[in-house]
Every structure is written in C-alpha cells, then in structure tokens.
Design an enzyme around this catalytic site. Structure first.
Site, PDB file in Angstrom:
ATOM      1  N   ASP A  59      -1.534  -0.932   5.920  1.00  0.00           N
ATOM      2  CA  ASP A  59      -1.728  -0.310   7.232  1.00  0.00           C
ATOM      3  C   ASP A  59      -3.171  -0.291   7.700  1.00  0.00           C
ATOM      4  OD1 ASP A  59      -2.438   1.598   5.223  1.00  0.00           O
ATOM      5  OD2 ASP A  59      -2.272   3.196   6.709  1.00  0.00           O
ATOM      6  N   ASP A  67       0.870  -1.165   0.000  1.00  0.00           N
ATOM      7  CA  ASP A  67       0.000   0.000   0.000  1.00  0.00           C
ATOM      8  C   ASP A  67       0.917   1.229   0.000  1.00  0.00           C
ATOM      9  OD1 ASP A  67      -2.497   1.480   0.346  1.00  0.00           O
ATOM     10  OD2 ASP A  67      -1.782   1.848   2.383  1.00  0.00           O
ATOM     11  N   ASP A  96      -0.124   5.189   0.925  1.00  0.00           N
ATOM     12  CA  ASP A  96      -0.364   6.150   2.012  1.00  0.00           C
ATOM     13  C   ASP A  96      -0.401   5.435   3.358  1.00  0.00           C
ATOM     14  OD1 ASP A  96      -1.072   8.762   0.507  1.00  0.00           O
ATOM     15  OD2 ASP A  96      -2.343   7.269  -0.462  1.00  0.00           O
TER      16      ASP A  96
END
Length: 224
Positions: free
Chosen positions: A169, A7, A9
């Site tokens: 995250d 991922d 961001d």
C-alpha cells in the site's frame, strides 16, 4: 509455483484504529496531545518508531534518540496487549486469498512490523495458517525498501523472483519490489502519504475482488 508476498498494515489488515490508539496512549503519558486521525492514518508504515517520529515531527515536538526509544518501548508494550481490539481484514480479503490458494499460489507476509507483533496479529485474526511464511522488519538485517526482506521471504516460501508478486500500500512496498525485481500491485485503501495512483505500481486495485485478475495479468504464463 507463484509466490504472492503481502504487506500487512494497510494491505491485509486495517490496523489503523489500534495503532493510533496506542500512539495516543503513549503520547498522553508524556503530556502530549493526541494525533489528528485523518492525517495520522497515512503516517503508518515503516514500523512503530517511524510512526512515533512522524507524529512528533508533525506536531513540532523536539525529541532525542533516547526519548524516541523510550516512547517506542511504551508504544510496543501497549500495542501488543491491544493488537486486535479493532483491527480487521479489509473487505473481500478472505475470498481473495482462497482464490489465489486454489490456483496453487503460495502466500506469504513481508512487513516492516516486528515479526512477533505480525504473528500475534495474524494469530488473533485467525489468518496465520493462510501464509507459508511470515517475516517482519526485524527478521533480516534490513527492513523494506531494501530488497533483502522481500527476496528472502520469497525464497523461504519456496518461490523464485521470476514468478513472484508483491502486494502493498505504500512507496516502501513499491521500492522494495523494484529493488527486488518483482512486479507490484498497490491497494488504494491503505496508508500512504503518496496518492495511490502515483506510487508507480504495475497495477492498482480498489477492492480485493480485483486481486486475482491483477495477479494473473502480471504473472508470466509459465507460472499460471
């Protein structure tokens, strides 16, 4: 050859300062108050429109779909021009990527950020060349947590699901990995409304110094 899909961001890059600056500027144009930074950080994930929607909902501000679309356009225009003013890779990322590349792993990015913005950010931070493939939330017909983006990104990187890992995250990343059938490593320093330890990932790391160890533990022996 193993493929590690990241991922963007909150996983590779701490983009919160620039994203929240863009959000404040966009809201101010409509006489809306700025967001509380401590709370808004965990609203990131799922794309710009989702961030705006979460901010408006948390402030009890009613909006139509048309208004949300207008805010999104203004947000993206501002953010694109300030995409790396303050955004930086998380500590230890670059050596961690080097270690994985040295083992022969192929690295790729699978994010819900618009692909052109993802590429612009990676270019600005001189990270693009480290990844075989970069895909965004608009690259395929559906974004994460649908399994399509992750499975297609792994395939585009020349990998197989049996020797791939997702690193993210948020619950979106975990659900995408589960739907795709690949192990998932969560980072504890990203953006998530669910406590990192409760995401249900196969491994949780607190610093990129721990990434290689977690990857080796999850890959099948035939891929290491």
């Amino acid at each position: 050859m193993p493929v590690i899909a990241f991922d963007l961001d909150g996983t590779l890059v701490d983009t919160a300062p620039d994203l929240l600056n863009a959000l404040d500027v966009t809201l101010a144009r409509h006489a809306l108050p700025p967001v509380d930074r401590a709370n808004a950080r965990n609203m990131i994930g799922g794309g710009a429109k989702m961030l705006i929607q979460r901010a408006l909902t948390s402030a009890n501000v009613p909006f139509s779909e048309a208004e949300l679309g207008e805010l999104n356009q203004q947000f993206v225009a501002y953010y694109a021009a300030h995409i790396a003013d303050e955004s930086r890779p998380f500590p230890g990322l670059l050596p961690a990527l080097d270690r994985l590349a040295d083992t022969g792993a192929r690295l790729c990015v699978c994010t819900n950020k618009l692909e052109r913005l993802a590429r612009s950010l990676l270019d600005a931070l001189d990270l693009t060349g480290r990844f075989t493939v970069v895909t965004g939330g608009d690259t395929y017909a559906k974004p994460k947590p649908d399994p399509l983006p992750l499975s297609a990104t792994i395939a585009a990187a020349g990998g197989a699901l049996a020797s791939a890992i997702m690193v993210g995250d948020s619950i979106t990343d975990v659900r995408a990995a589960r739907a795709t059938g690949v192990p998932v490593i969560a980072v504890s320093f990203g953006y998530t409304e669910t406590p990192p330890a409760e995401l249900g990932a196969d491994a949780l790391i607190h610093h990129y110094d721990d990434l290689s160890r977690a990857v080796l533990a999850l890959l099948p022996r035939s891929a290491t």
